[in-house]
Scaffold this active site. Structure first.
Site, short mmCIF file in Angstrom:
data_model
loop_
_atom_site.label_atom_id
_atom_site.label_comp_id
_atom_site.label_asym_id
_atom_site.label_seq_id
_atom_site.Cartn_x
_atom_site.Cartn_y
_atom_site.Cartn_z
CG ASP A 216 -1.96 1.08 1.15
OD1 ASP A 216 -1.66 2.14 0.57
OD2 ASP A 216 -3.07 0.89 1.68
CE1 TYR B 131 -7.04 10.29 1.01
CE2 TYR B 131 -8.13 9.19 -0.82
CZ TYR B 131 -7.67 9.18 0.48
OH TYR B 131 -7.82 8.05 1.23
CE LYS B 132 -4.15 9.14 2.99
NZ LYS B 132 -4.14 7.68 3.22
NE ARG C 124 -1.30 12.08 10.25
CZ ARG C 124 -1.97 11.40 9.33
NH1 ARG C 124 -1.59 10.21 8.97
NH2 ARG C 124 -3.06 11.91 8.78
C1 LIG Z 1 -5.49 7.05 3.57
C2 LIG Z 1 -5.42 5.58 3.63
C3 LIG Z 1 -6.55 4.77 3.33
C4 LIG Z 1 -7.88 5.38 3.00
O1 LIG Z 1 -8.60 4.59 2.11
P1 LIG Z 1 -9.80 5.23 1.27
O2 LIG Z 1 -10.55 4.05 0.76
O3 LIG Z 1 -9.22 6.08 0.20
O4 LIG Z 1 -10.62 6.05 2.21
C5 LIG Z 1 -6.38 3.40 3.34
N1 LIG Z 1 -5.20 2.83 3.65
C6 LIG Z 1 -4.11 3.57 3.96
C7 LIG Z 1 -2.83 2.89 4.29
C8 LIG Z 1 -4.19 4.96 3.98
O5 LIG Z 1 -3.14 5.68 4.33
#
Ligand SMILES: *Cc1c(COP(=O)(O)O)cnc(C)c1O
Length: 396
Positions: free
Chosen positions: A183, A208-209, A355
């Site tokens: 991930d 979106y990050k 953070r």
């Molecule tokens: C931000 C994040 C998510 C969020 O998942 P969405 O389905 O986009 O809401 C999931 N896993 C990790 C590791 C994240 O950092």
């Protein structure tokens, strides 16, 4: 570092120092106009013809190639769509199918809850003795063995910024005959990633990050090219079908990465993301990493010098961190609210983590010093010790 810092390309509100681009990146200036045009000229005027005339149907693979470029993946190996959580499910379901007879999904307890929930949900659906096993992040290495079907890890820990060694962990996973899923939620756009070099089978991430695609921007999935025509997508949607417009009664997986598409892509959101991705075209990821580390080191040094109330929660060695720095403080929630009230936006993660994300595209050394001065003022003068900062909002 001329092509890394591009503050002028983003909307950065007056009086704000934004240290939360690891959670939601800022608006690229060009995105608002481009999205408006898309709405008016494409949706408004073309209507259904937009799927062909404006290239909406190819957008998930076109933008996927842009993402591939910054995570070290070849053309045609990444596709956009759905949310990261869904992409985690898809990768996991496809991964366990590649290892019939093995029933364990291994992850670490520092992983983001949604990733673990998705694995729990899949295990519940599969039954037949499937299991999600989680161990502490430092113990993953020792827990990889020949029972494991798939190892699913988030490279950079969302709370502490601690970074797994992607290449070494993938090698160990493969040496034990298991499938690797990374991930990249806190890696894509944060640091150099060499997906092809890691030889990992799957990777997923969000946009979106650090990629600045806007709230609700779609996730992505990568499948190693030699497997792309072999994997069975668990979420078999019509747009992942070989011929969606043949409207066949039964599912036939599409060619390569296309099979990981599910349904209708979010065209408006992908348009904003496409504009955001254009900003990465001339960014050297090694230079970005060097700039990120410089900002983080400066922040740690100045906080430890001026704000003794905070304790470093991230690894001290910059090579073991992603692009964020976390500090612990018992009243971290209230402290963060007080800091935000004074224009420095970071965030809070339970139970006590403050953070701060470092994003060299729109942050410089002067921003860091200004932020530290505000944090120092809040902590030294206990400005957080006020009822109005203690009631938790829905999003922290
Ligand atoms: C931000 C994040 C998510 C969020 O998942 P969405 O389905 O986009 O809401 C999931 N896993 C990790 C590791 C994240 O950092």
């Amino acid at each position: 570092m001329s092509n890394v810092l591009k503050k002028e390309a983003f909307v950065l509100p007056e009086g704000v120092i934004y240290l939360d681009g690891n959670s939601l990146g800022p608006l690229p200036k060009a995105a608002a106009g481009r999205v408006q045009e898309m709405i008016a000229d494409e949706w408004g005027q073309m209507l259904i013809r937009g799927w062909n005339q404006a290239g909406w149907m190819e957008q998930p693979t076109r933008v996927g190639n842009m993402v591939a470029g910054i995570v070290g993946a070849p053309e045609g190996s990444v596709v956009m769509g759905d949310t990261l959580s869904i992409k985690v499910f898809q990768a996991l379901a496809s991964a366990v199918k590649l290892r019939p007879g093995r029933k364990v999904i291994l992850s670490d307890s520092g992983n983001f809850p949604s990733d673990l929930y998705m694995a729990e949900g899949l295990v519940g659906l599969l039954e037949q003795g499937y299991e999600l096993r989680t161990v502490a992040p430092e113990e993953v290495k020792d827990a990889i063995n020949e029972d494991i079907a798939a190892v699913m890890l988030t490279e950079v820990d969302y709370r502490t910024g601690r970074k797994h060694d992607m290449k070494a962990m993938t090698e160990l996973t493969h040496a034990n005959g298991a499938v690797m899923i990374w991930d990249l939620a806190h890696s894509a756009g944060a640091l150099p990633v060499d997906l092809a070099g890691s030889n990992s089978e799957f990777a997923v991430g969000c946009t979106y990050k650090y990629l600045n695609g806007g709230p609700g921007a779609p996730g992505f999935i990568y499948v190693r090219p030699d497997l792309a025509d072999e994997v069975q997508p668990a979420l078999a949607g019509w747009l992942g079908h070989r011929q969606p417009f043949a409207f066949e009664e039964s599912y036939q997986p599409g060619k390569g990465i296309e099979r990981m598409r599910v349904g209708t892509p979010p065209v408006i959101q992908l348009t904003a993301l496409e504009v955001a991705m254009e900003l990465w075209a001339d960014v050297d990821m090694q230079e970005l990493r060097a700039a990120s580390i410089a900002l983080q080191e400066q922040f740690i040094e100045e906080i430890e010098r001026d704000v003794p109330q905070l304790t470093l929660a991230s690894p001290r060695n910059s090579a073991e961190r992603g692009s964020q720095v976390s500090f612990r403080f018992e009243e971290g929630y209230a402290a963060m609210q007080a800091v935000i009230d004074r224009g420095v936006i970071g965030d809070f993660r339970a139970p006590d983590i403050m953070r701060f994300g470092f994003t060299p595209l729109y942050l410089d050394a002067e921003d860091v010093s200004k932020a530290v001065a505000i944090i120092r003022d809040v902590m030294k003068n206990r400005l957080w010790d006020n009822e109005k900062y203690k009631t938790r909002a829905r999003v922290t």
